[in-house]
Structures are given as C-alpha cells and as structure tokens.
Design a protein around this motif. Structure first.
Motif, PDB file in Angstrom:
ATOM      1  N   GLU A   1      42.356  32.704  34.794  1.00 20.77           N
ATOM      2  CA  GLU A   1      41.971  31.299  35.400  1.00 20.77           C
ATOM      3  C   GLU A   1      42.948  31.067  36.732  1.00 20.77           C
ATOM      4  OE1 GLU A   1      43.077  30.275  30.875  1.00 20.77           O
ATOM      5  OE2 GLU A   1      43.498  31.860  32.441  1.00 20.77           O
ATOM      6  N   SER A   2      42.336  30.179  37.594  1.00 16.29           N
ATOM      7  CA  SER A   2      42.703  29.895  38.842  1.00 16.29           C
ATOM      8  C   SER A   2      42.359  28.507  39.497  1.00 16.29           C
ATOM      9  CB  SER A   2      42.277  31.009  40.085  1.00 16.29           C
ATOM     10  OG  SER A   2      40.991  30.968  40.116  1.00 16.29           O
TER      11      SER A   2
ATOM     12  N   CYS B   1      37.345  30.527  36.190  1.00 18.00           N
ATOM     13  CA  CYS B   1      37.640  31.390  35.264  1.00 18.00           C
ATOM     14  C   CYS B   1      36.952  32.614  35.365  1.00 18.00           C
ATOM     15  CB  CYS B   1      37.580  30.911  33.863  1.00 18.00           C
ATOM     16  SG  CYS B   1      38.060  31.959  32.603  1.00 18.00           S
TER      17      CYS B   1
ATOM     18  N   THR C   1      46.424  27.979  33.560  1.00 19.72           N
ATOM     19  CA  THR C   1      46.842  27.607  34.826  1.00 19.72           C
ATOM     20  C   THR C   1      47.191  26.005  34.763  1.00 19.72           C
ATOM     21  OG1 THR C   1      45.800  27.378  37.384  1.00 19.72           O
ATOM     22  CG2 THR C   1      44.333  26.603  35.620  1.00 19.72           C
TER      23      THR C   1
END
Length: 122
Positions: free
Chosen positions: A6-7, A22, A116
């Motif tokens: 994730e980010s 993701c 995240t």
C-alpha cells in the motif's frame, strides 16, 4: 511471490482527499476480488470497500459510501481507494487485501498488505 504494498497515506485536514494505492504481484491480483480494510486505534479492523476482478461490481461500507470510491487497473496490478470529504473518524491504518471470495469479513481474505497510515486532523 505473494505481495501487496500500500501507498498514498498521510496527514490531511478534515474535508480533504487522499488516494491510496495497492500494488500487487500478478499472482495475488489476477482474478481476485480486492478489498480495503482499516483499523483505528483501539478498534478492530473493519471492512471498507471491495471490487471484483472486472471492476463491474463494487461495494462500500455505509460509513464511507458516497465519499470513498474503489477502483482497479488490471494492467498495472493495482487497486485504488479514492477518499474524499475525509473526517477525523477516518483516521486509521488502511490495509489492502485479496480474496477469491466475495465477502466483507477478514477471514475471507487470503492475502494482506502491511498497511498505510491515514490521519485526518480536525
């Protein structure tokens, strides 16, 4: 190799927006339903949204309906969560997950990312 990363998390003011991404390995992504869950401090992890492989069917929890949108790009093995009109109660760690089922329960999801952090200030 099974992998979900994730980010896109961060700190945002109430009323603002964030888009989570993701990125998945092909093995994890292809043909699977993808979902987003979240866990706020002191609370259990809860379902947020899910999307079918084709993208034709999506479902969001009542708490985020009308504010959050889930989508996916199968060419990029990536699923997104667009979060608008964020509220302080949306503060949580957001997790991406994959499943061959069609559910909203944690146990139905086979693969998970590390999460995240999303923090919404008032």
């Amino acid at each position: 190799q099974v992998q979900l990363v994730e980010s896109g998390g961060g700190l945002v003011q109430a009323g603002g927006s964030l888009r989570l991404s993701c990125a998945a390995s092909a093995r994890t992504f292809k043909g699977n339903v993808m979902g987003w869950f979240r866990q706020a401090p002191g609370k259990e992890r809860e379902f947020v949204a899910r999307i079918t492989w084709s993208g034709a069917n999506t479902y969001c929890a009542d708490s985020v309906k009308g504010r959050f949108t889930i989508s996916r790009d199968n060419a990029k093995n990536t699923v997104y969560l667009q979060m608008n009109s964020l509220k302080p109660e949306d503060t949580a760690i957001y997790y991406c997950a994959a499943t061959t089922h069609w559910g909203t329960e944690e146990y139905e999801y086979d693969y998970w990312g590390q999460g995240t952090q999303v923090t919404v200030s008032s």
